[in-house]
Design an enzyme around this catalytic site. Structure first.
Site, mmCIF file in Angstrom:
data_model
loop_
_atom_site.group_PDB
_atom_site.id
_atom_site.type_symbol
_atom_site.label_atom_id
_atom_site.label_comp_id
_atom_site.label_asym_id
_atom_site.label_seq_id
_atom_site.Cartn_x
_atom_site.Cartn_y
_atom_site.Cartn_z
ATOM 1 C CG ASN A 55 -42.791 70.329 14.840
ATOM 2 O OD1 ASN A 55 -42.335 69.085 15.302
ATOM 3 N ND2 ASN A 55 -43.534 71.019 15.765
ATOM 4 C CE1 TYR A 114 -54.230 68.853 12.890
ATOM 5 C CE2 TYR A 114 -52.486 68.155 14.215
ATOM 6 C CZ TYR A 114 -52.850 68.225 12.873
ATOM 7 O OH TYR A 114 -52.035 68.276 11.974
ATOM 8 C CD GLU A 159 -46.251 73.658 22.603
ATOM 9 O OE1 GLU A 159 -45.394 74.376 22.995
ATOM 10 O OE2 GLU A 159 -47.174 74.203 21.972
ATOM 11 C CB VAL A 167 -41.810 78.628 16.164
ATOM 12 C CG1 VAL A 167 -40.986 77.309 15.722
ATOM 13 C CG2 VAL A 167 -41.170 79.431 16.971
ATOM 14 C CB ILE A 195 -39.494 82.499 23.169
ATOM 15 C CG1 ILE A 195 -38.795 82.735 22.001
ATOM 16 C CG2 ILE A 195 -39.095 81.150 23.544
ATOM 17 C CD1 ILE A 195 -37.145 83.199 22.500
ATOM 18 N NE ARG A 200 -42.677 71.669 19.224
ATOM 19 C CZ ARG A 200 -42.442 71.074 20.556
ATOM 20 N NH1 ARG A 200 -41.318 70.304 21.022
ATOM 21 N NH2 ARG A 200 -43.418 71.517 21.385
ATOM 22 C CE LYS A 255 -54.588 65.826 10.678
ATOM 23 N NZ LYS A 255 -55.025 65.817 8.939
#
Length: 207
Positions: A76, A47, A174, A91, A107, A115, A51
């Site tokens: 986010n 992803y 991540e 989330v 979680i 974030r 971009k």
């Protein structure tokens, strides 16, 4: 990438002057510092790679064909009508859905990852400003965030102080922290985030 290329080709052939592209903070990769647009990209998933390729296409069409382009790197994003299913659903939406159903909050990792949660209305305002100021920001890449961040555990506590936790393993590649430097957005777009996530959650829960 092909979809954006088609849009840019239509713009070039149809004498459309302005194109605004929805990019992502995922381009910054694994970082624990404030993200500035001049940072070296380090995309770590398909992803983010797609971009970044889109940003390069935007720059190329700006340089070669004079199309006034702007790439907005969203942090986010959350808000009304956010998706609540799938591995990469925000989330905030997942927790609210689990809260509504009386389920444990899922979680990822230890929940201490932070974030820069940005409301969709602020993202929309940034896009409108980018379209209206196209000639002034031609070729630019601009962060769209809040300049503050919260941990996943903090978000869970805002939603409910009596929730149970369902921990799942951390995801590879991540980021531990996302945090936008929004000084460029303030200067070029007149942008200021207007919605605090804790206020929005409180209002959403009483709907």
């Amino acid at each position: 990438v092909h979809g954006l290329l088609n849009v840019l080709e239509v713009a070039r052939k149809s004498d459309i002057k302005n194109v605004v592209f929805s990019s992502t903070a995922a381009i910054y990769g694994l970082t624990d510092k404030v993200c500035v647009e001049t940072d070296t990209p380090d995309p770590l998933n398909p992803y983010a790679v797609s971009k970044l390729a889109g940003e390069y296409l935007m720059k190329m069409y700006n340089d070669l064909y004079g199309i006034q382009t702007a790439s907005l790197r969203y942090f986010n994003v959350y808000g009304d009508r956010q998706p609540v299913k799938g591995q990469y659903a925000p989330v905030v939406g997942l927790f609210l859905e689990q809260f509504k159903r009386g389920e444990a909050f899922t979680i990822v990792g230890d929940g201490e990852q932070r974030r820069d949660f940005t409301h969709v209305n602020d993202v929309v305002r940034a896009n409108i400003a980018a379209a209206e100021r196209a000639s002034d920001i031609s070729g630019e890449i601009i962060n769209v965030g809040t300049g503050t961040n919260h941990s996943v555990n903090q978000i869970a506590n805002i939603i409910s102080n009596s929730y149970t936790k369902n921990f799942i393993p951390p995801r590879p590649a991540e980021a531990r922290v996302t945090l936008a430097d929004i000084s460029k957005a303030k200067k070029l777009l007149g942008y200021m985030p207007s919605i605090e996530i804790s206020d929005w959650i409180d209002e959403y829960k009483v709907q």
